[in-house]
Each structure stands twice: as structure tokens, then as C-alpha cells.
Design a protein around this motif. Structure first.
Motif, mmCIF file in Angstrom:
data_model
loop_
_atom_site.group_PDB
_atom_site.id
_atom_site.type_symbol
_atom_site.label_atom_id
_atom_site.label_comp_id
_atom_site.label_asym_id
_atom_site.label_seq_id
_atom_site.Cartn_x
_atom_site.Cartn_y
_atom_site.Cartn_z
ATOM 1 N N GLY A 62 -10.084 29.695 47.565
ATOM 2 C CA GLY A 62 -9.657 28.752 48.588
ATOM 3 C C GLY A 62 -8.380 28.059 48.138
ATOM 4 N N ARG A 63 -8.074 26.981 48.790
ATOM 5 C CA ARG A 63 -6.810 26.304 48.558
ATOM 6 C C ARG A 63 -7.102 24.898 48.025
ATOM 7 N N PHE B 140 -8.220 32.811 55.474
ATOM 8 C CA PHE B 140 -6.984 32.256 54.894
ATOM 9 C C PHE B 140 -6.699 30.921 55.572
ATOM 10 N N GLN B 141 -5.970 30.928 56.677
ATOM 11 C CA GLN B 141 -5.674 29.658 57.342
ATOM 12 C C GLN B 141 -6.910 29.031 57.991
ATOM 13 N N ALA C 50 -8.058 26.518 55.511
ATOM 14 C CA ALA C 50 -7.047 25.786 54.747
ATOM 15 C C ALA C 50 -6.724 24.410 55.316
ATOM 16 N N THR C 51 -7.373 24.032 56.417
ATOM 17 C CA THR C 51 -7.097 22.715 57.001
ATOM 18 C C THR C 51 -7.633 21.609 56.108
#
Lengths: 419, 419
Positions: free
Chosen positions: A161-162, A248-249, A252-253
Motif C-alpha cells: 500500500g501507500r 492502486f488508486q 490510496a485515498t
């Protein structure tokens, strides 16, 4: 199972208080205009560890480790220091402690503080290791025959994850925009997410670095503690983007975590076994004892200005893979893991409809909207909704509480490029 | 196209030297026992920027930004500082510079230094944005009809990688272990990777943070520079693990980058257009000018103790999506991007067999092994093989070189848990 340890901080002895002496969870707080620093929750109070260290009540390291806005430096001291701090704090705060008078000036009412992120998140990995969730989602995306991918029963499936998306409980979450394409659309479009969701998870915090493959036992030793974790998920963005390289996105919020790190030591009495294995795990992933914890979990949803409804109840013992097994798998290729790495368990659903840890599952992809206590229905999150995760391990006359993990969803911006 | 700018450092004026005055790439180096610090390559020399800053030859920031083992603090000063440094260095090093005598004592022969990672990698994202590569791999994994996923021509597909796996060129790479299951195996096993591979990529370094969606133009502005990047890949681990959440341990052993950051400014004369679009991109991803660069790339393979063979030649202009488009897409959901984030382009293959940027493609999944100049054949990497990526933009009488990106593969450990 151990019993309530009484503290001279009276609120900590209240029935079902989340923060008795048995718990001692770690966070980062600030008072008024002062700098954030490390503290430990005891009843309705926080012991200011930076102050306690400064006056010599706690003396574990050559340099101050608590007058910092994160627990990373303390974690990096190693597990002997972790044990020593817990022992020292228990001694300082237990009923009859000789140092009560010296400690009292450093207690701060929890109601007067602002909480901050407890750690600097080095990197964030999210797993997919709850079997009921994987089966439910797989059924919706690929049909019941292909619901569980062939690898699922052999390795804890996860994706990176981010870290920059991890935020503290209480931070609002802005509904994201993204590229979407419905099954009947000819072409994709860029629009606000219409299927915004939560994922009820536990987060494990890595407290000891490793630089090559480690065993499940070593992985368990390297975990410092646990938080509640809400992996906010944009299901429509995910459906369009996830093949072939994964989410992915859509993920990523934001990922919200609860403010208090409940230590592995506090959870020790609640250890329980993973479920029976359909296939024997390979040696490097085998259980090395009771690897999960009996932690009751629930999710509430409150529409804007209205009361909250409980929409899901489940338990961390529903996981198929433990955090230690996930961490061991994470290192198999030689991947270095660092102090402050955060591992999301994956969504924790149980066998029944009411045990489902995401709105995607609760509304079965909007095919079967669920009803709140207010009479309203929901398929996915609506603007203004507040989602709260709660967790508690229930002992003999005491509770190990997790601070709630809360987030309110704000409407999407009119123009995402003017923010 | 601009011409060679002559420097008083004579080696920089040599025909085809990778580091003429037009280039001025940034790295981190150390001499003997001294601490690593920032430097700039000029010909066969490195200008010690920490020393130049200390004596006042360079004065861009309130606090020293070059006496550090990374470029992150300098990048964080912003693009005006980036321009100012390049202008100042050009002025100090150009033929006839009045400050030559003051600068000379701070030049260090490149042959006498050790290079270090040029940045602290905040987070690492790897894309899949070369069309020939995506088509080739998709054909092998899913057949030619399903080779390009439906989303591929509409968004730059990417996944989050692992920053802790990014290493400097020259570091050896240990063949990983992992969970594997061949198509005819009943059950998986834990074994050394038998299909270890490279991916020839460019890495873009984010030099300016953002905290919400940004346009392609803003994204381009936020990129500091480029490196060569080898995303070492365990194809057998990947084949078993990648459904449904994408590559994980297959990509976590190591990602090597070249030591010198070639700035966006140095590459400006080599800008070129992306290929014709099969589908018009949505507004938020549209090109805002020539977005790629004409950079020749090649891969060599040297068996242990033997000469290197060139096994692939391609060009960065084969990409379908630019780094700026990848970065813009990365922010669509609100994902915060930070100084030091590294974006891998995805494998850069061209239309012909000899243009393929991975051994998987070059040997077509081991079905068609390729032959080295030494007469040996290869399908995947063998122990002791040294893989080298090279890159150069060729101008009118000068070259913008990238330092090579090199790695030698060591045999797997007998027991990965005793390392």
C-alpha cells in the motif's frame, strides 16, 4: 486468563474501561500549543512519558526517546526495552505504588489533549487474509467457483500500500475522484467514486527491523503492537484498475488507524489458534503456537447529524493467517522490513451476514442494501457518513480496549485539481 | 538541439564522454573514510558540493544541503533552487570561468570514490507502461487476445513497490527463495527462484511534494530527474502469487538504480512525443507537450568471468505513458506524493525481438533461449551473471550519459533463514 490489575488511577479500575493497568497502550499526544510527545493511556488519563523521562522516573535509553512525536525510536531499542518499559509503567501505576506522588504531576486528562499519529509509517502493506472476506469478494468479482484464488490457502496474499495515505483516526476523508468504467460503458470517464467503502482490519506494527527471510516465530517477536485499521476503498475505481497488477488508486485515498498502539504484551492473554487448515501450510509459514487474538470488533455508521447504527460485528480470530505469518511471508524474497512498517490484516469478516467487515459485502455489491437503525438504507458510503471501528479483548473482569478508529466522509471536490 | 558546452575540466570535452558540462548529474559519494556527501559529475571528476558550499562557492540555502548523504533536502528547496544550482555549476565549470582556481581544489577523481544511494527513497511505485512489454508478457500469461488488459490503453497501470528493496548499482543481488508452483505441480513448494529476471526501466524521482490530484503539467514540473532502474523479478514466484492483488514478493528482492541522477534540465533537448493513441486519453492524462525523451538504452549480460554480450537495445521513447502522466495518475485519488518518491517506468521493450527489456521476453518464457557472444545460451539469469543497464541521450557532438546500473546475481542461500 489474567484478572484486572488495579491502579491508583481510579478511572482505570472502572468496569469495562478500555484502558486499565492491564492495557497500557502507547500514543502520541499534545496539550494546547506544546509539541507532541509520547504518552501511555491509563484510565481517563495519559501519563506524559517525555516528562517522566525528563525527571528520571523512566530511564531506559541513553538519549531521550519519548520527547518525540513518534514511537519509532523507542521501538528501535528492541524487545528488552519494550518489556522493561511495560514492567516499569506497571510498577509506577499499580495500586499502592510508592512513586504515586512523583508520577501524579505528569498525568494529563485525556479530554484535554489532541492525539497524533503514533508512529512514522515506514511502509504499509495490506493483506487479504480473512477467508470469509476473500470468499465473499471473490464470489462477487469472479463467481463462487473461482472465489478463492488457487494460491489463497497456501500464502497470505498481500499488496504494497501507500504509507503516505495512512492518517490518524478523526481525520476527515475526502471522497476521491478516479477513472471509472461501468460494465455497460463503452469508455471510461473521470468522476467521483460512487462506491466508496471501508475495510475493517487490524494493523500490526513492526518494531524490529529484519534484513532477510525470518521465521514465523521471529516475525511474531518483531511485532510491537496492534491498532485498528480502516482501509478506505473505492470499489468502482478498483474494479476498473485492478487487473493485472492489483489495487492502486482505489486504496490510496486514505487508511485510518486508531491512535493507541495496544502492545503484543497486553494481548498475550487473548491468544487463540488459527482455524483448521484445508491444506497444510509449508514449513516456513506454519503456526508456532496460538497466533491470533480473541478481539471483538464492530463497525458503526452514523449518517450526518444522526445516531450511529452497528452494521457489523466480528472477531480478529476469524483470520486465516496471523500477522506473524504475513510478516514472515513478506520477508521470504529477502525483502527488508523496517521499524514502523505497518501491516493491514485484510478485511475481517465472519461467517454470517452480520459479520461482514465491508459495505461491499454487507450490501452484496449494492444488490441487497442494508437498513440502519434510523430507517435509512445504505449500499455504499454517502457523504457525511461517519464510520467507526471499535475493538476490545474481554478478559476476566477487565477489557483491553482499542481507541476507536473514526472517519467522516466529505463530498468530492467539484474540481479535484483545485484543492 | 544544443551543442557541447566546453568545460575547463578537459575530460568532460572528450567525444561521447557521458558527463560533459551539458549533463551535470547529481550523486552521493565518499572518499576513503570520510562521510558521504553530495557531488556533481563533470568529466572524470566529481565536484564536492559540500566543500563548495562550505567555502561559499555555492550559496543557495540557509542551512547546508549538500553535506548530507542524500539529495532530498536540496530537492525540497524547490524548482527555483534546482535551476539556480544548474546555472551556478555551469558558470563555475564552463571554459574560461573566472573561479576555476577556486573550484579546482574541490574536484575529486571519480576513480577514487565510492558511490552511495543518491536519495532516501520515500516510496517506490513501479508502472507497466511500455506497450510492447505489456503485450509480450500479456501474450505469454493470457494469450494474444487478452494480452493488453482493457484498462491498459486508458490508464498507466502500476503497483506500489517496496522502497526498502531499492539498492545502488554495484550491490550484489542474492537469488531469492519463494513459494513456487509449476502448472503441473499438485502443491506449491518453497524453493530458490528458477526464473530470475531483470526489467530494463527508467526511474523518475519526485522532487516536489503534492497533497492531492495534480495535472500532467504540474507532475512534469515536480519531477527532479531520472536514473536507470533494474526491477529484478522472480517470474516463477510472480506467476503463482500475482492473482488477484498483483506482484509482491516476486518484486521485493531488489531494485537497482544507477548512481547519478540525470536532471530533467539536462534531458530537455531530447524531449519527444508519445506514440499515437489508440483511444484518446481522458483530459487529466493528456499530453501537455513532448513528454518522453530520446534515450538509447541497452542491456548487457556477462557470465561469471567472461565478456559481456549486449542482449537488448531499445529507447525510452518506446513508452506509451510518460513519467509525468504516471505521476498525475498516481495522485488522482488524493494520494500524497513526497520528495524522494521513485517511479519505475515499467519495462521498456521495442517492437523487435532484439528490443526486449527482460529475459522473459528475450527467451519467450524459456521457449526460445537466446545466444550470448560467448556461445552460451540463456533463458533466465544464472548464478554469477552480471547484468548491466546503460543509457545515453545523444546530442549534436555530445552525449548525456547515465552511470551504468550493474548487478551480479549470487547463488541462493542453502537455508534462507540463516543469513
Amino acid at each position: 486468563m489474567s484478572q484486572l490489575k488495579k491502579s491508583w488511577v481510579q478511572s482505570a479500575n472502572t468496569a469495562n474501561h478500555p484502558f486499565p493497568l492491564n492495557n497500557l497502550p502507547y500514543g502520541v499526544f499534545s496539550v494546547a500549543e506544546e509539541e507532541p510527545r509520547c504518552g501511555v493511556a491509563i484510565g481517563d488519563m495519559i501519563l506524559d512519558l517525555a516528562a517522566a523521562e525528563e525527571v528520571g522516573l523512566i530511564d531506559l535509553a541513553d538519549a531521550p526517546v519519548f520527547d518525540l512525536p513518534f514511537w519509532n525510536d523507542f521501538m528501535d531499542l528492541g524487545s528488552e526495552a519494550w518489556d522493561a518499559l511495560r514492567e516499569r509503567l506497571t510498577g509506577l501505576l499499580v495500586e499502592g505504588a510508592t512513586e504515586q506522588a512523583a508520577v501524579e504531576p505528569h498525568l494529563v486528562p485525556m479530554s484535554s489533549v489532541q492525539m497524533h499519529m503514533p508512529i512514522v509509517v515506514s511502509e504499509y502493506t495490506d493483506f487479504y487474509a480473512g477467508r470469509h472476506h476473500a470468499f465473499n469478494v471473490g464470489t462477487m468479482f469472479r463467481g463462487p467457483e473461482n472465489a478463492l484464488p488457487p494460491n489463497w490457502l497456501h500464502i497470505p496474499i498481500g499488496y504494497n500500500g501507500r504509507a503516505s495515505s495512512v492518517i490518524l483516526s478523526g481525520s476527515d476523508v475526502r471522497r476521491p475522484w478516479g477513472q471509472l468504467k461501468g460494465p455497460n460503458d463503452t469508455l471510461p470517464r473521470f468522476a467521483p467514486c460512487a462506491r466508496f467503502d471501508i475495510e475493517l482490519e487490524m494493523g500490526a506494527i513492526v518494531g524490529t527491523s529484519s534484513d532477510g527471510p525470518i521465521t514465523v516465530q521471529e516475525a511474531d517477536d518483531n511485532i510491537f503492537g496492534y491498532v485498528l485499521l480502516n482501509d478506505w476503498s473505492a470499489r468502482d475505481i478498483q474494479a476498473w484498475e485492478y487487473q493485472p497488477l492489483g489495487p492502486f488508486q482505489a486504496k490510496a485515498t486514505a487508511t485510518s488507524i486508531s491512535p493507541w498502539i495496544v502492545t503484543k504484551a497486553a494481548l498475550e492473554p487473548f491468544r487463540c489458534h488459527t482455524p483448521a487448515r484445508e491444506f497444510e501450510l509449508l514449513d516456513h509459514l506454519k503456526d508456532c503456537g496460538p497466533m491470533l487474538y480473541d478481539i471483538d470488533l464492530e463497525v458503526t455508521l452514523a449518517p450526518e447529524g444522526k445516531d450511529a447504527s452497528t452494521i457489523a460485528r466480528t472477531n480478529y480470530n476469524e483470520m486465516y493467517y496471523s500477522a506473524a505469518q504475513q510478516l514472515a511471508h513478506h520477508t521470504t524474497s529477502g525483502c527488508a522490513m523496517n521499524v514502523g512498517d505497518l501491516l493491514g490484516s485484510g478485511t475481517i469478516s465472519g461467517p454470517q451476514k452480520e459479520n461482514r467487515g465491508s459495505l461491499l459485502e454487507l450490501s452484496w455489491g449494492a444488490k441487497d442494501p442494508f437498513i440502519l437503525d434510523t430507517g435509512e438504507t445504505r449500499s455504499f458510503i454517502e457523504d457525511g457518513d461517519t464510520l467507526t471501528l471499535k475493538g476490545a479483548a474481554r478478559g476476566d473482569g477487565y477489557t483491553i480496549g482499542f481507541g476507536d478508529c473514526v472517519g467522516t466522509v466529505l463530498p468530492a471536490l467539484d474540481n479535484p485539481f483545485k484543492h
